[in-house]
Motif scaffolding. Sequence first.
Motif, PDB file in Angstrom:
ATOM      1  N   ALA A  71       0.839  -1.204   0.000  1.00 40.15           N
ATOM      2  CA  ALA A  71       0.000   0.000   0.000  1.00 40.15           C
ATOM      3  C   ALA A  71       0.873   1.253   0.000  1.00 40.15           C
ATOM      4  N   VAL A  72       0.367   2.295  -0.661  1.00 44.16           N
ATOM      5  CA  VAL A  72       1.096   3.556  -0.714  1.00 44.16           C
ATOM      6  C   VAL A  72       1.289   4.079   0.708  1.00 44.16           C
ATOM      7  N   GLY A  73       2.512   4.508   0.978  1.00 46.75           N
ATOM      8  CA  GLY A  73       2.811   5.085   2.277  1.00 46.75           C
ATOM      9  C   GLY A  73       3.219   4.074   3.328  1.00 46.75           C
ATOM     10  N   THR A  74       3.269   2.796   2.965  1.00 49.08           N
ATOM     11  CA  THR A  74       3.717   1.776   3.915  1.00 49.08           C
ATOM     12  C   THR A  74       5.062   1.221   3.473  1.00 49.08           C
ATOM     13  N   VAL A  75       5.774   0.676   4.419  1.00 45.52           N
ATOM     14  CA  VAL A  75       7.094   0.112   4.133  1.00 45.52           C
ATOM     15  C   VAL A  75       6.959  -1.409   4.046  1.00 45.52           C
ATOM     16  N   PRO A  76       7.337  -2.012   2.943  1.00 48.75           N
ATOM     17  CA  PRO A  76       7.203  -3.464   2.804  1.00 48.75           C
ATOM     18  C   PRO A  76       8.241  -4.207   3.648  1.00 48.75           C
ATOM     19  N   THR A  77       7.914  -5.438   4.006  1.00 45.34           N
ATOM     20  CA  THR A  77       8.864  -6.291   4.711  1.00 45.34           C
ATOM     21  C   THR A  77       9.623  -7.120   3.683  1.00 45.34           C
ATOM     22  N   LEU A  78      10.936  -7.041   3.731  1.00 47.20           N
ATOM     23  CA  LEU A  78      11.785  -7.813   2.835  1.00 47.20           C
ATOM     24  C   LEU A  78      12.445  -8.937   3.618  1.00 47.20           C
ATOM     25  N   SER A  79      12.576 -10.083   3.006  1.00 51.72           N
ATOM     26  CA  SER A  79      13.241 -11.224   3.636  1.00 51.72           C
ATOM     27  C   SER A  79      14.547 -11.508   2.920  1.00 51.72           C
ATOM     28  N   VAL A  80      15.528 -11.930   3.695  1.00 52.51           N
ATOM     29  CA  VAL A  80      16.849 -12.192   3.143  1.00 52.51           C
ATOM     30  C   VAL A  80      17.330 -13.551   3.626  1.00 52.51           C
ATOM     31  N   SER A  81      17.947 -14.319   2.734  1.00 59.95           N
ATOM     32  CA  SER A  81      18.568 -15.576   3.144  1.00 59.95           C
ATOM     33  C   SER A  81      19.917 -15.718   2.454  1.00 59.95           C
ATOM     34  N   ALA A  82      20.825 -16.406   3.128  1.00 58.77           N
ATOM     35  CA  ALA A  82      22.147 -16.640   2.559  1.00 58.77           C
ATOM     36  C   ALA A  82      22.425 -18.134   2.558  1.00 58.77           C
ATOM     37  N   THR A  83      23.034 -18.629   1.498  1.00 56.24           N
ATOM     38  CA  THR A  83      23.406 -20.041   1.398  1.00 56.24           C
ATOM     39  C   THR A  83      24.831 -20.162   0.896  1.00 56.24           C
ATOM     40  N   ASP A  84      25.452 -21.317   1.197  1.00 55.52           N
ATOM     41  CA  ASP A  84      26.802 -21.545   0.698  1.00 55.52           C
ATOM     42  C   ASP A  84      26.742 -22.080  -0.732  1.00 55.52           C
ATOM     43  N   PRO A 129      21.829 -23.580   4.093  1.00 57.74           N
ATOM     44  CA  PRO A 129      21.525 -22.288   4.716  1.00 57.74           C
ATOM     45  C   PRO A 129      22.591 -21.872   5.722  1.00 57.74           C
ATOM     46  N   ILE A 130      22.838 -20.586   5.760  1.00 57.22           N
ATOM     47  CA  ILE A 130      23.827 -20.038   6.678  1.00 57.22           C
ATOM     48  C   ILE A 130      23.090 -19.141   7.660  1.00 57.22           C
ATOM     49  N   GLY A 131      23.136 -19.475   8.918  1.00 57.28           N
ATOM     50  CA  GLY A 131      22.406 -18.703   9.913  1.00 57.28           C
ATOM     51  C   GLY A 131      23.262 -17.724  10.678  1.00 57.28           C
ATOM     52  N   SER A 132      24.569 -17.788  10.494  1.00 56.48           N
ATOM     53  CA  SER A 132      25.454 -16.940  11.293  1.00 56.48           C
ATOM     54  C   SER A 132      25.892 -15.675  10.565  1.00 56.48           C
ATOM     55  N   GLU A 133      25.432 -15.490   9.329  1.00 51.99           N
ATOM     56  CA  GLU A 133      25.832 -14.296   8.577  1.00 51.99           C
ATOM     57  C   GLU A 133      24.949 -13.111   8.963  1.00 51.99           C
ATOM     58  N   ASN A 134      25.561 -11.956   9.114  1.00 54.33           N
ATOM     59  CA  ASN A 134      24.802 -10.723   9.332  1.00 54.33           C
ATOM     60  C   ASN A 134      24.559 -10.081   7.975  1.00 54.33           C
ATOM     61  N   VAL A 135      23.302 -10.023   7.574  1.00 53.77           N
ATOM     62  CA  VAL A 135      22.957  -9.482   6.264  1.00 53.77           C
ATOM     63  C   VAL A 135      22.099  -8.241   6.467  1.00 53.77           C
ATOM     64  N   SER A 136      22.480  -7.151   5.813  1.00 53.49           N
ATOM     65  CA  SER A 136      21.675  -5.929   5.888  1.00 53.49           C
ATOM     66  C   SER A 136      21.246  -5.539   4.487  1.00 53.49           C
ATOM     67  N   VAL A 137      20.070  -4.948   4.394  1.00 50.03           N
ATOM     68  CA  VAL A 137      19.525  -4.517   3.102  1.00 50.03           C
ATOM     69  C   VAL A 137      19.237  -3.032   3.172  1.00 50.03           C
ATOM     70  N   THR A 138      19.711  -2.309   2.195  1.00 52.82           N
ATOM     71  CA  THR A 138      19.435  -0.873   2.115  1.00 52.82           C
ATOM     72  C   THR A 138      18.800  -0.584   0.768  1.00 52.82           C
ATOM     73  N   LEU A 139      17.608  -0.007   0.782  1.00 47.26           N
ATOM     74  CA  LEU A 139      16.954   0.396  -0.465  1.00 47.26           C
ATOM     75  C   LEU A 139      17.385   1.820  -0.781  1.00 47.26           C
ATOM     76  N   ILE A 140      18.054   1.994  -1.903  1.00 53.83           N
ATOM     77  CA  ILE A 140      18.586   3.299  -2.277  1.00 53.83           C
ATOM     78  C   ILE A 140      17.730   3.854  -3.419  1.00 53.83           C
ATOM     79  N   GLY A 141      17.193   5.041  -3.210  1.00 54.00           N
ATOM     80  CA  GLY A 141      16.414   5.681  -4.244  1.00 54.00           C
ATOM     81  C   GLY A 141      15.141   4.936  -4.586  1.00 54.00           C
ATOM     82  N   SER A 142      14.614   4.186  -3.639  1.00 52.06           N
ATOM     83  CA  SER A 142      13.394   3.413  -3.905  1.00 52.06           C
ATOM     84  C   SER A 142      12.175   4.318  -3.939  1.00 52.06           C
TER      85      SER A 142
END
Length: 197
Positions: free
Chosen positions: A158-171, A176-189
């Motif tokens: 919906a307009v004006g709301t922030v969506p939830t993004l999911s991230v996963s990492a694998t070798d 699946p890798i559970g110990s990695e710190n993953v950050s997501v930045t939306l630039i110019g979205s």
Amino acid sequence: MKTTKKIAIATAAALAMFGISSVANAAPLTVTVNGAANATTSAAPATVAVPAANVIDAGHTVAIAATADTGTAVTFAATGVKLVSALNTADAPKTVASGVNSIVATSAGAAITVYAYTTSTSVGSVTITNGSYSTIVYIAGIAGAASKVSVWGPASTAVGTVPTLSVSATDVFNNPIGSENVSVTLIGSTFTDGSIT
């Protein structure tokens, strides 16, 4: 004279029975895992790093050594893991494609060593058999470094709301890798018609 003969016969019979008992109770198959007696279980397997660099060497294998009676066959049968009879060398490279599910060798009286590796973090096993004797070694892999990062979210929001993004990492083997710190930045979205762009 008859008494002496009876004692001799009784002694011979007792020695024969002792010999038969010793053979029956002997355990000709002994198995070590990385140089120690096998104490692995499905709940507490031996662990080893997956061969993320595609090289089957000492750092990515579990050494399983079996000692059995000379001239008898020893079978190593793998489930969920792979086996090689020798480690990687420059002259004889070993990769994840080199492994087999079973190795059979005839004992020469010394330990027969095979090397088990896995590309999975799930528990696998190697059953070592010599005649009527059998032992199971349980093995699980430890995931390698992150090779793939996946990001997903809703198709629209919906307009004006922030969506939830999911991230996963694998070798490299999709573990699946559970110990990695993953950050997501939306630039110019921006949001257009409720779709993430």
